[in-house]
Write an enzyme that holds these catalytic residues in place. Structure first.
Site, PDB file in Angstrom:
ATOM      1  N   ASP A 232       0.805  -1.226   0.000  1.00 31.12           N
ATOM      2  CA  ASP A 232       0.000   0.000   0.000  1.00 31.12           C
ATOM      3  C   ASP A 232       0.834   1.270   0.000  1.00 31.12           C
ATOM      4  OD1 ASP A 232      -2.422  -1.403  -0.012  1.00 31.12           O
ATOM      5  OD2 ASP A 232      -2.428  -1.593   2.173  1.00 31.12           O
ATOM      6  N   GLU A 233       2.064   1.187  -0.488  1.00 31.53           N
ATOM      7  CA  GLU A 233       2.932   2.365  -0.491  1.00 31.53           C
ATOM      8  C   GLU A 233       3.517   2.651  -1.883  1.00 31.53           C
ATOM      9  OE1 GLU A 233       5.857   2.360   2.567  1.00 31.53           O
ATOM     10  OE2 GLU A 233       4.463   1.739   4.134  1.00 31.53           O
TER      11      GLU A 233
END
Length: 289
Positions: A232-233
């Site tokens: 999620d980055e």
């Protein structure tokens, strides 16, 4: 009625220096093309220039892609430009991956069905059978590939084979609730988009909206980003946010979040298929309409 002329899109980036806009626009002018839309950005912190131009020919002469590329490369080489040429008539092939939550899938299928997203969807892949009938109704092949910790390598090999067989230009994780392996992330670098709620990293795990409600949260949103090995980055493409207040119970927060996820994901997909995104290290440059 006069037929709508075919448009083309040229995207380029290069070291910052005088003449970068002129080298592209002058070439298009000399070749007899008309510019419909132009965006540019000069990153003064990194000394990097970015440009996207959509153009068309006002004549009935057939567009010769090979000649165009050969002649433009001579100009672009002087500026160390990295560039690509695309045609607006080409429909990107988009493979969608999903688990049980159907809101993002539903939204993408609606936009596909109505022509709002000018794409092809050759396959929908899921680790659950729940949404098979939805795919069937749209006439799209549905691949149910269950996954467990022990079978993950085998399952991802099948997923990758489907993606290759479909010659997919983009993979969209429309709430696919499985973490991709490092190997899969590497294979899909720059061509897979994920969506998640904006409550991360503050409210992780199950029932995030209940956690947020208990803290009296005042903002709900979503982030669409390219997939990377850092969960999620990945490089952010699009974000959406709306205010909420004490009147919103957990189910209301979740409903608001679903709406924002749909809008944010579709916006990111549109930017990708329209060649509006430049990868810029860990960031993106996005020329939205």
């Amino acid at each position: 009625m006069k037929p709508v002329p075919q448009t083309h899109i040229i995207t380029a980036d290069c070291p910052s220096r005088p003449g970068t806009v002129d080298v592209v626009t002058r070439f298009l002018y000399e070749q007899g093309f008309y510019i419909n839309e132009i965006h540019s950005f000069d990153d003064t912190a990194e000394d990097r220039f970015f440009i996207r131009i959509e153009f068309r020919s006002d004549t009935e002469t057939e567009f010769n892609r090979e000649n165009f590329c050969q002649e433009f490369e001579q100009r672009a080489g002087e500026f160390e430009m990295q560039w690509q040429l695309a045609s607006s008539s080409y429909k990107s092939k988009v493979v969608i991956m999903v688990s049980k939550h159907d809101h993002c899938l539903n939204d993408l299928l609606y936009r596909y069905r109505t022509g709002d997203l000018d794409i092809e969807i050759p396959a929908i892949i899921s680790n659950h059978p729940d949404l098979k009938e939805l795919a069937k109704w749209h006439g799209i092949p549905y691949y149910h590939l269950p996954i467990s910790k022990e079978t993950k390598p085998e399952q991802e090999a099948k997923v990758w084979q489907i993606i290759q067989d479909c010659e997919a230009d983009l993979v969209v994780l429309a709430r696919y609730m499985q973490v991709l392996s490092s190997d899969m992330c590497e294979k899909l670098a720059g061509k897979a988009i994920n969506i998640h709620h904006s409550l991360l990293p503050g409210f992780k795990g199950a029932r995030p909206y209940y956690q947020a409600y208990d803290r009296g949260i005042k903002l709900v949103g979503a982030t669409a980003h390219y997939v990377s090995d850092d969960l999620d980055e990945g490089p952010i493409i699009s974000q959406g946010v709306e205010t909420v207040d004490h009147c919103y119970y957990p189910q209301d927060l979740a409903a608001k979040g679903r709406d924002i996820e749909c809008l944010t994901l579709s916006r990111a997909v549109r930017c990708h298929i329209e060649h509006r995104i430049f990868m810029h290290g860990k960031k993106t440059v996005v020329f939205s309409k």
